[in-house]
Design an enzyme around this catalytic site. Structure first.
Site, PDB file in Angstrom:
ATOM      1  N   ASP A   1       0.828  -1.201   0.000  1.00 60.85           N
ATOM      2  CA  ASP A   1       0.000   0.000   0.000  1.00 60.85           C
ATOM      3  C   ASP A   1       0.866   1.256   0.000  1.00 60.85           C
ATOM      4  O   ASP A   1       0.624   2.203  -0.763  1.00 60.85           O
ATOM      5  CB  ASP A   1      -0.922  -0.020   1.227  1.00 60.85           C
ATOM      6  CG  ASP A   1      -1.807   1.207   1.303  1.00 60.85           C
ATOM      7  OD1 ASP A   1      -2.613   1.421   0.378  1.00 60.85           O
ATOM      8  OD2 ASP A   1      -1.689   1.971   2.280  1.00 60.85           O
TER       9      ASP A   1
ATOM     10  N   GLU B   1      -1.906  -5.344  -3.698  1.00 56.37           N
ATOM     11  CA  GLU B   1      -0.982  -4.603  -2.836  1.00 56.37           C
ATOM     12  C   GLU B   1       0.103  -5.543  -2.305  1.00 56.37           C
ATOM     13  O   GLU B   1       1.291  -5.177  -2.268  1.00 56.37           O
ATOM     14  CB  GLU B   1      -1.739  -3.966  -1.667  1.00 56.37           C
ATOM     15  CG  GLU B   1      -2.624  -2.813  -2.059  1.00 56.37           C
ATOM     16  CD  GLU B   1      -3.451  -2.280  -0.900  1.00 56.37           C
ATOM     17  OE1 GLU B   1      -3.695  -1.080  -0.851  1.00 56.37           O
ATOM     18  OE2 GLU B   1      -3.868  -3.093  -0.037  1.00 56.37           O
TER      19      GLU B   1
END
Length: 226
Positions: free
Chosen positions: A44, A116
């Site tokens: 992320d 992610e």
């Protein structure tokens, strides 16, 4: 579930440490001593940096406000799920049978988290340059046009425009229910067309759930139209 080596070909990257890609693809429901949540956390942050830098160079005349809005349209669950679908990531995720039966491979949240995690794993093993080249290529391939008008289009508006054109009616949104404690409540909304439910989704707010449901309905209707 498919062999992850095909995913490596789609990514254009081969892992030297197989355990890293296995961990990145392992959902917590799979009940292993490891899962992809830590790599998701790392990915992320990496994606936030890569996309921010990408937009900084792509739009040299845009101010901070515009860049932030475009980034917010890309760096979110829907944006990462879109990139995940571009490499057919759902086919390679390790899931429990229950999650599998619950259409886990197509859930935007699950796809986004796995994407992610995969980028976090590439960054961990091969560094920022390799992660950047893969993400930028996927952005270029997945979004023929990147600008504020294109990315920030409201899914509910887009669905309304489509159903008016194809069915002559507009969709209705119905609250199915809510769950969770007050500080983490989740709402579920169904979108209906001519009284028939065509999609449903959950979100942290009614508005977010409506947008997700509209997005799923859009994809379904567009696929049906070919």
């Amino acid at each position: 579930m498919e062999n992850y080596h095909e995913l490596e070909r789609r990514l254009g990257y081969e892992f030297k440490n197989p355990q890293l890609i296995v961990e990145a693809l392992t959902h917590k429901s799979y009940k292993k001593p490891y899962n992809n949540e830590r790599l998701e956390f790392l990915g992320d942050a990496v994606l936030d940096l890569i996309v921010g830098e990408f937009l900084f160079h792509k739009f040299p005349q845009s101010d901070e406000g515009v860049l932030s809005k475009i980034r917010a349209s890309l760096v979110n669950e829907s944006g990462f799920a879109t990139l995940a679908r571009a490499i057919d990531l759902g086919r390679y995720i390790y899931l429990s049978p229950a999650e599998e039966n619950n259409q886990g491979r197509s859930k935007p949240s699950l796809l986004s988290n796995a994407f992610e995690a995969v980028i976090g794993a590439i960054y961990l093993e091969a560094g920022l340059e390799n992660a950047r080249s893969i993400v930028v290529r996927l952005l270029d391939e997945t979004y023929p046009r990147i600008d504020l008008d294109t990315l920030c289009k409201d899914y509910k508006t887009a669905l309304q425009e489509l159903t008016q054109a194809t069915h002559g009616v507009t969709p209705d949104y119905e609250m199915i229910g809510s769950s969770g404690p007050d500080h983490r409540k989740e709402f579920e909304v169904a979108v209906k067309l001519d009284g028939e439910t065509i999609a449903s989704a959950k979100g942290r707010s009614k508005k977010a759930a409506q947008q997700k449901a509209a997005e799923i309905a859009l994809q379904k209707l567009r696929k049906e139209r070919g």
